[in-house]
Write an enzyme that holds these catalytic residues in place. Structure first.
Site, short mmCIF file in Angstrom:
data_model
loop_
_atom_site.label_atom_id
_atom_site.label_comp_id
_atom_site.label_asym_id
_atom_site.label_seq_id
_atom_site.Cartn_x
_atom_site.Cartn_y
_atom_site.Cartn_z
N ARG A 1 -2.87 12.61 13.48
CA ARG A 1 -3.99 12.70 12.56
C ARG A 1 -4.52 14.12 12.54
NH1 ARG A 1 -8.71 12.01 10.16
NH2 ARG A 1 -10.69 12.06 11.31
N VAL A 2 -4.72 14.68 11.36
CA VAL A 2 -5.29 16.02 11.20
C VAL A 2 -6.53 15.86 10.32
CG1 VAL A 2 -3.30 17.48 11.65
CG2 VAL A 2 -3.52 16.43 9.42
N GLY A 3 -7.69 15.83 10.96
CA GLY A 3 -8.90 15.49 10.24
C GLY A 3 -10.06 16.40 10.54
N SER A 4 -11.19 16.04 9.97
CA SER A 4 -12.43 16.77 10.21
C SER A 4 -13.34 15.92 11.09
CB SER A 4 -13.13 17.09 8.89
OG SER A 4 -13.41 15.90 8.17
N GLY B 1 -7.16 12.45 6.47
CA GLY B 1 -7.86 11.40 5.77
C GLY B 1 -7.77 11.58 4.27
N ARG C 1 -5.69 16.76 0.96
CA ARG C 1 -5.29 17.61 2.09
C ARG C 1 -3.81 17.38 2.41
NH1 ARG C 1 -8.85 16.48 6.67
NH2 ARG C 1 -10.44 17.45 5.38
N SER D 1 -16.06 20.41 11.21
CA SER D 1 -16.54 20.78 9.87
C SER D 1 -18.06 20.89 9.82
CB SER D 1 -16.09 19.74 8.85
OG SER D 1 -16.59 18.46 9.18
N ASP D 2 -18.73 20.28 10.79
CA ASP D 2 -20.19 20.34 10.79
C ASP D 2 -20.72 20.04 12.18
OD1 ASP D 2 -21.32 17.19 10.58
OD2 ASP D 2 -19.28 17.51 9.87
N ARG E 1 -2.59 3.76 -5.09
CA ARG E 1 -4.02 3.98 -4.84
C ARG E 1 -4.34 5.47 -4.67
NH1 ARG E 1 -7.09 -0.67 -2.93
NH2 ARG E 1 -5.79 -2.55 -3.11
N GLU F 1 -15.81 11.25 14.60
CA GLU F 1 -14.95 11.06 13.43
C GLU F 1 -14.87 9.56 13.17
OE1 GLU F 1 -11.02 10.19 13.87
OE2 GLU F 1 -12.22 9.09 15.31
N MET F 2 -13.91 9.08 12.38
CA MET F 2 -13.95 7.68 11.97
C MET F 2 -12.62 6.94 12.05
SD MET F 2 -16.62 7.89 8.74
CE MET F 2 -17.08 6.16 8.90
N GLU F 3 -11.58 7.53 12.65
CA GLU F 3 -10.27 6.91 12.56
C GLU F 3 -9.46 6.83 13.84
OE1 GLU F 3 -11.67 8.06 8.68
OE2 GLU F 3 -11.05 9.51 10.21
N HIS G 1 0.81 -1.22 0.00
CA HIS G 1 0.00 0.00 0.00
C HIS G 1 0.84 1.27 0.00
CE1 HIS G 1 -1.97 -3.27 2.31
NE2 HIS G 1 -2.94 -3.02 1.44
N ARG H 1 -13.34 22.09 3.65
CA ARG H 1 -12.75 21.03 4.47
C ARG H 1 -11.35 20.68 3.99
NH1 ARG H 1 -17.48 16.82 6.15
NH2 ARG H 1 -19.23 18.24 6.04
#
Length: 239
Positions: free
Chosen positions: A91-94, A24, A28, A207-208, A47, A183-185, A8, A221
Site C-alpha cells: 500500500r502506498v498511501g497518505s 487509495g 495516483r 500529508s497532514d 468503478r 490512515e484507513m486501510e 470488481h 497528495r
C-alpha cells in the site's frame, strides 16, 4: 483460483503481476503507471478503480487503486490475493501524522496497524488479533529508503473507520500509545494477507498533521509522493 474477472476487477488470469502497489486514489495509480512503468496496459476500469501492469527495470509490476477505508481495500486486496495469484501488496498511501517526531512529507512504514474497526470479527478468533506487516517487505523498504537517502519512520499506525470522529480526543489517545500516524486501510490489508498466507506492507507519506493544523493540497497528495513510490518500486522488483 476462482473465476476471473470478478465483480470488481475486469482483469483475467495473467493480467496482474505477482506484486501490486496499491494507492487509495486510482488517479495516483495512473500517475505511478505513467511516470514509472514501461509497456503499460490497463487491466481494470470497473468503478473507475484503475489498474495497470507494466515493467519497472524489466520486472513486471502492477499498480491498482484500493479506495478509501477497510471495506474497500478489503474487497480489492482479497480478490488480488485469492483470485489473481498476487503474492505481495504494498500500500502506498497518505496519512495524518500524530507523533511529535513525524513531519509533513515524512515516509512512514506501518510495522503494525492498530484499528478501531471490527474487521477481524469475521475470523471468529478467541482474542484480539494484532495486524502486522511482512517483515521481509518491511526490511527491504527500510534498506531501499536508506539507499535513496530517506530514513523511514517505522512503527504502529492507526487504521481508522472514521475520518470525522465525534470523539475529539481519540487522536490524542492514540498518540499517547506511540502511534505514528492515522490512515484507513492497513489493518484490513494485513489481515487479508495473513489469512491468504501472502505478504503486505503499508508505506505512507504524511500529508497532514491534524493536531497541528498543517496539510498538503489534494493535488500534492496525488502527484508528489515520489519518495514513497520509488521505495515501493525498489521493494517490488526484489520479489
Amino acid at each position: 483460483m476462482a473465476t476471473t474477472p470478478t465483480p470488481h476487477n475486469g482483469a483475467i488470469e495473467g493480467d496482474i503481476a505477482k506484486t501490486v502497489l496499491m494507492p487509495g486514489d486510482p488517479l495516483r495509480a495512473k500517475f505511478i503507471a505513467d511516470t514509472y512503468l514501461e509497456d503499460v496496459r490497463c487491466f481494470n476500469t470497473v468503478r473507475n478503480m484503475l489498474g495497470y501492469t507494466g515493467t519497472y527495470q524489466g520486472v513486471p509490476v502492477s499498480v491498482m487503486g484500493g479506495g478509501m477505508g477497510m471495506p474497500s481495500i478489503g474487497i480489492y486486496s482479497y480478490e488480488l490475493f485469492n483470485f489473481y495469484g498476487v503474492e505481495s501488496i504494498i500500500r502506498v498511501g497518505s496519512a495524518g501524522g500524530i507523533a511529535d517526531e513525524v513531519k509533513v512529507r515524512d515516509v512512514v512504514a506501518g510495522m503494525g496497524a492498530c484499528t478501531n474497526s471490527n474487521y477481524a470479527h469475521q475470523y471468529q478468533l478467541p482474542g484480539t488479533y494484532a495486524p502486522i506487516a511482512s517483515f521481509d517487505l518491511l526490511e527491504r523498504a527500510v534498506a531501499a529508503g536508506r539507499d535513496q537517502g530517506v530514513e523511514l519512520k517505522v512503527g504502529n499506525v492507526l487504521s481508522s473507520d472514521t475520518f470525522y470522529d465525534d470523539n475529539d480526543q481519540a487522536t490524542i489517545s492514540w498518540q499517547k500509545m506511540g502511534v505514528l500516524a492515522v490512515e484507513m486501510e492497513a489493518a484490513a490489508l494485513y489481515m487479508n494477507a495473513a489469512r491468504a498466507n501472502k505478504k503486505a506492507l503499508c508505506l505512507l507519506t504524511i500529508s497532514d498533521l491534524p493536531l497541528k493544523g498543517e496539510s498538503l493540497s489534494a493535488e500534492e497528495r496525488q502527484t508528489s509522493f515520489t519518495q514513497m513510490m520509488e521505495i515501493a518500486l525498489a521493494v517490488a522488483i526484489q520479489e
